[in-house]
Design an enzyme around this catalytic site. Structure first.
Site, PDB file in Angstrom:
ATOM      1  N   ASN A  68     -20.885  -6.768 -22.270  1.00  0.00           N
ATOM      2  CA  ASN A  68     -21.860  -5.943 -22.988  1.00  0.00           C
ATOM      3  C   ASN A  68     -21.385  -4.501 -23.131  1.00  0.00           C
ATOM      4  OD1 ASN A  68     -24.132  -7.545 -23.742  1.00  0.00           O
ATOM      5  ND2 ASN A  68     -24.405  -8.006 -21.563  1.00  0.00           N
ATOM      6  N   CYS A  70     -23.346 -14.080 -27.026  1.00  0.00           N
ATOM      7  CA  CYS A  70     -24.364 -13.769 -26.025  1.00  0.00           C
ATOM      8  C   CYS A  70     -25.088 -15.059 -25.655  1.00  0.00           C
ATOM      9  CB  CYS A  70     -25.369 -12.784 -26.604  1.00  0.00           C
ATOM     10  SG  CYS A  70     -26.752 -12.462 -25.509  1.00  0.00           S
ATOM     11  N   ASP A  71     -25.412 -15.200 -24.378  1.00  0.00           N
ATOM     12  CA  ASP A  71     -26.065 -16.448 -23.959  1.00  0.00           C
ATOM     13  C   ASP A  71     -27.590 -16.349 -23.899  1.00  0.00           C
ATOM     14  OD1 ASP A  71     -26.490 -14.888 -21.774  1.00  0.00           O
ATOM     15  OD2 ASP A  71     -25.549 -16.221 -20.328  1.00  0.00           O
ATOM     16  N   HIS A  81     -29.633  -9.147 -28.658  1.00  0.00           N
ATOM     17  CA  HIS A  81     -30.806  -8.810 -27.837  1.00  0.00           C
ATOM     18  C   HIS A  81     -31.908  -8.227 -28.721  1.00  0.00           C
ATOM     19  CE1 HIS A  81     -28.493  -8.583 -23.726  1.00  0.00           C
ATOM     20  NE2 HIS A  81     -28.517  -9.787 -24.252  1.00  0.00           N
ATOM     21  N   TYR A  95     -35.725 -10.055 -25.397  1.00  0.00           N
ATOM     22  CA  TYR A  95     -35.398  -8.627 -25.248  1.00  0.00           C
ATOM     23  C   TYR A  95     -36.254  -7.724 -26.148  1.00  0.00           C
ATOM     24  CZ  TYR A  95     -31.450  -8.883 -22.042  1.00  0.00           C
ATOM     25  OH  TYR A  95     -30.675  -9.046 -20.917  1.00  0.00           O
TER      26      TYR A  95
HETATM   27  P1  NAD Z   1     -19.481  -7.791 -12.461  1.00  0.00           P
HETATM   28  O1  NAD Z   1     -19.595  -6.317 -12.233  1.00  0.00           O
HETATM   29  O2  NAD Z   1     -19.901  -8.720 -11.390  1.00  0.00           O
HETATM   30  O3  NAD Z   1     -17.972  -8.107 -12.826  1.00  0.00           O
HETATM   31  C1  NAD Z   1     -17.270  -7.443 -13.814  1.00  0.00           C
HETATM   32  C2  NAD Z   1     -15.821  -7.296 -13.390  1.00  0.00           C
HETATM   33  O4  NAD Z   1     -15.163  -6.543 -14.416  1.00  0.00           O
HETATM   34  C3  NAD Z   1     -15.597  -6.532 -12.073  1.00  0.00           C
HETATM   35  O5  NAD Z   1     -14.845  -7.309 -11.183  1.00  0.00           O
HETATM   36  C4  NAD Z   1     -14.844  -5.283 -12.509  1.00  0.00           C
HETATM   37  O6  NAD Z   1     -13.892  -4.844 -11.565  1.00  0.00           O
HETATM   38  C5  NAD Z   1     -14.186  -5.748 -13.788  1.00  0.00           C
HETATM   39  N1  NAD Z   1     -13.774  -4.686 -14.689  1.00  0.00           N
HETATM   40  C6  NAD Z   1     -14.419  -3.542 -15.003  1.00  0.00           C
HETATM   41  N2  NAD Z   1     -13.698  -2.844 -15.898  1.00  0.00           N
HETATM   42  C7  NAD Z   1     -12.574  -3.552 -16.153  1.00  0.00           C
HETATM   43  C8  NAD Z   1     -11.451  -3.346 -16.987  1.00  0.00           C
HETATM   44  N3  NAD Z   1     -11.336  -2.264 -17.748  1.00  0.00           N
HETATM   45  N4  NAD Z   1     -10.476  -4.285 -16.989  1.00  0.00           N
HETATM   46  C9  NAD Z   1     -10.577  -5.380 -16.222  1.00  0.00           C
HETATM   47  N5  NAD Z   1     -11.632  -5.645 -15.414  1.00  0.00           N
HETATM   48  C10 NAD Z   1     -12.621  -4.733 -15.381  1.00  0.00           C
HETATM   49  O7  NAD Z   1     -20.254  -8.089 -13.816  1.00  0.00           O
HETATM   50  P2  NAD Z   1     -21.135  -9.343 -14.194  1.00  0.00           P
HETATM   51  O8  NAD Z   1     -22.535  -9.061 -13.825  1.00  0.00           O
HETATM   52  O9  NAD Z   1     -20.515 -10.573 -13.725  1.00  0.00           O
HETATM   53  O10 NAD Z   1     -21.048  -9.285 -15.780  1.00  0.00           O
HETATM   54  C11 NAD Z   1     -19.819  -9.368 -16.485  1.00  0.00           C
HETATM   55  C12 NAD Z   1     -20.040  -9.053 -17.932  1.00  0.00           C
HETATM   56  O11 NAD Z   1     -20.747 -10.092 -18.570  1.00  0.00           O
HETATM   57  C13 NAD Z   1     -20.862  -7.810 -18.161  1.00  0.00           C
HETATM   58  O12 NAD Z   1     -20.347  -7.111 -19.284  1.00  0.00           O
HETATM   59  C14 NAD Z   1     -22.239  -8.324 -18.465  1.00  0.00           C
HETATM   60  O13 NAD Z   1     -22.995  -7.400 -19.187  1.00  0.00           O
HETATM   61  C15 NAD Z   1     -21.862  -9.521 -19.264  1.00  0.00           C
HETATM   62  N6  NAD Z   1     -22.859 -10.563 -19.436  1.00  0.00           N
HETATM   63  C16 NAD Z   1     -22.932 -11.045 -20.673  1.00  0.00           C
HETATM   64  C17 NAD Z   1     -23.780 -12.056 -20.952  1.00  0.00           C
HETATM   65  C18 NAD Z   1     -23.778 -12.569 -22.354  1.00  0.00           C
HETATM   66  O14 NAD Z   1     -24.106 -13.687 -22.601  1.00  0.00           O
HETATM   67  N7  NAD Z   1     -23.359 -11.772 -23.344  1.00  0.00           N
HETATM   68  C19 NAD Z   1     -24.589 -12.587 -19.963  1.00  0.00           C
HETATM   69  C20 NAD Z   1     -24.494 -12.092 -18.677  1.00  0.00           C
HETATM   70  C21 NAD Z   1     -23.594 -11.081 -18.426  1.00  0.00           C
HETATM   71  C1  LMR Z   2     -27.258  -9.898 -15.689  1.00  0.00           C
HETATM   72  O1  LMR Z   2     -26.442  -9.213 -15.068  1.00  0.00           O
HETATM   73  O2  LMR Z   2     -27.771 -10.939 -15.277  1.00  0.00           O
HETATM   74  C2  LMR Z   2     -27.547  -9.402 -17.011  1.00  0.00           C
HETATM   75  O3  LMR Z   2     -26.468  -9.415 -17.805  1.00  0.00           O
HETATM   76  C3  LMR Z   2     -28.887  -9.511 -17.481  1.00  0.00           C
HETATM   77  C4  LMR Z   2     -29.816  -8.936 -16.445  1.00  0.00           C
HETATM   78  O4  LMR Z   2     -30.466  -7.927 -16.666  1.00  0.00           O
HETATM   79  O5  LMR Z   2     -29.905  -9.499 -15.386  1.00  0.00           O
END
Ligand code: NAD
Ligand code: LMR
Length: 445
Positions: A149, A171-172, A202, A267
């Site tokens: 995101n 996006c899921d 969203h 959202y």
């Molecule tokens: P998280 O913080 O647990 O993990 C993210 C990882 O990215 C971390 O290990 C961090 O060190 C790494 N990181 C940060 N900057 C980096 C870079 N420049 N290069 C390489 N690695 C880097 O995050 P999370 O909660 O698991 O979420 C991961 C991503 O997925 C987020 O962007 C979140 O918003 C997104 N997300 C998207 C959806 C969707 O369907 N679109 C749903 C849920 C989460």
């Molecule tokens: C998450 O980290 O689960 C999200 O991407 C959405 C949220 O607000 O929990």
């Protein structure tokens, strides 16, 4: 099947979603056979915790797939077919500030909406562009499926800065909503539902929901349910749903009343009812704290347990998650050219007939070996079009701010946003955000 075995790298190997995704990849080997899995992260320590547990999982369940993790981009992005984008620039420390700074000024504080979402988007742009460039340099035939995101802003940056890159932003969230619709209608899962949907990320609406097998129009049944209960299913279905998500899915009942012709993405509550969101938020304990206490703790605790025990028998990820199952479906559709229908965030080019061609929209698209073919969804309602014009202008202004290093454009983005009541409040939030985002944002002048 084409006989090929695939190589995948997860960028953001330390993500809390990684272990669940790996388990779903392993389970899908008859559908999507792999020869290699790599993790890439810029935080070696965080990635190692997940990487060491996954090493054990792979050895026990898929020894035929070569597994490694690295912080070296060349090693990570060489010889791969798919790059999965799952990074969080600034990690949970910055997410916490995205949520808490706006709340200080009585404005909605949320991961991907309002000023917090725009701040997060501006942080993500350079990191995602860098990953795209590495992919193009080291594996020019690869596809990147990005779900980092703030997707709408990242997708607009891709459109402008890397228009020919093989990247699909997904996006899921709509899948979660559709899975709930399926449960409400007594169907097994979102796979049983056909749909027409349009909007921004969203920020969207279902125009049609049908039983995929019989073609039955499910909208009347759903509307009857949603007006009282939103997308809350309850019972066994929701036995592990966190409290804040319960409130979110229930609030859809009010979102729905804003346009009873369509069904809203959950959202929409942040835009329809920002004051309600603020009134119900605890500025000292936001969603970030909830994740730190819940998901993050569970994921890292389980990894530690696996490494200590030296086995991943009976681990918590044996039940599929919607998120990872969806991503496996998407890479399968591209690898095997199935032209299945999923939602994509992409340039409009007529998909919503009364939006500009260069708007980034979230619409159904057919996924295949050449990428996506967005589908025509018809005309947006006047109410929806007005909302989308405002929101997408904010998203474009954030990308302007990135390209031009412009304070003015970022201020305009905040001031225009529906969640911000006043330009002077927008300025206060932005001025608080600039110093803490200094390691990630361009210098805004
Ligand atoms: P998280 O913080 O647990 O993990 C993210 C990882 O990215 C971390 O290990 C961090 O060190 C790494 N990181 C940060 N900057 C980096 C870079 N420049 N290069 C390489 N690695 C880097 O995050 P999370 O909660 O698991 O979420 C991961 C991503 O997925 C987020 O962007 C979140 O918003 C997104 N997300 C998207 C959806 C969707 O369907 N679109 C749903 C849920 C989460
Ligand atoms: C998450 O980290 O689960 C999200 O991407 C959405 C949220 O607000 O929990």
């Amino acid at each position: 099947m084409n006989g090929k075995k695939y190589s995948v790298v997860i960028a953001g190997g330390g993500s809390t979603f990684t272990p669940g995704f790996v388990l779903d990849l392993i389970k899908s080997q008859d559908k999507f056979p792999m020869r290699q899995l790599k993790f890439y992260d810029n935080d070696a320590e965080r990635q190692k915790k997940i990487g060491e547990a996954v090493k054990i999982i792979m050895k026990e369940r898929a020894p035929q797939i070569k597994f490694s993790y690295t912080t070296d981009p060349k090693e990570a992005f060489t010889d791969v077919d798919f790059v999965m984008g799952s990074i969080r620039v600034g990690k949970y420390h910055m997410r916490s500030l995205d949520e808490k700074i706006p709340l200080k000024y009585g404005v909605n504080g949320q991961e991907t909406t309002g000023p917090g979402g725009m701040a997060y988007g501006l942080r993500s742009i350079p990191a995602i562009i860098q990953i795209i460039d590495w992919m193009q340099e080291y594996s020019p035939n690869a596809w990147m499926i990005n779900y980092s995101n703030t997707i709408a802003i990242v997708a607009e940056a891709c459109r402008r800065l890397r228009p020919n890159a093989k990247v699909i932003n997904i996006c899921d969230m709509p899948i979660d909503d559709m899975d709930r619709m399926a449960a409400i209608c007594g169907l097994n899962s979102w796979h049983d539902i056909d749909f027409n949907y349009y909007g921004l990320n969203h920020f969207g609406w279902w125009k049609e929901v049908r039983n995929k097998k019989t073609g039955e129009d499910l909208m009347p049944k759903l509307k009857e349910y949603v007006k009282d209960h939103g997308y809350w299913v309850g019972g066994e279905y929701d036995k592990n749903t966190e409290a804040s998500w319960e409130a979110t899915f229930k609030k859809v009942a009010d979102d729905y009343k804003m346009d009873p012709e369509t069904l809203p993405n959950n959202y929409m509550q942040y835009y329809y009812f920002p004051q309600y969101e603020v009134a119900n938020a605890d500025p000292k304990h936001t969603r970030t704290d909830e994740i730190r206490e819940h998901r993050q703790k569970i994921v890292f605790g389980e990894c530690e347990r696996i490494v200590k025990a030296g086995t991943a028998k009976d681990n918590i990820w044996d039940i599929s998650g919607l998120h990872s199952e969806y991503i496996v479906d998407i890479i399968h559709a591209i690898a095997f050219n199935t032209h299945e229908k999923f939602l994509a965030n992409c340039p409009n080019n007529g998909a919503i007939s009364n939006m500009d061609p260069d708007s980034i929209v979230e619409v159904p698209a057919l996924f295949g070996a050449d990428g996506i073919q967005p589908m025509a969804t018809g005309k947006a309602g006047r109410f929806q079009r007005g909302l989308m014009m405002e929101q997408q202008t904010c998203e474009k202004l954030v990308v302007d701010a990135y390209v031009e290093h412009s304070y003015q454009k970022m201020l305009q983005a905040f001031a225009l946003n529906k969640t911000v009541p006043d330009a002077s409040v927008a300025k206060k939030i932005l001025d608080d955000m600039i110093p803490v985002n200094a390691p990630y944002w361009p210098e805004l002048k």
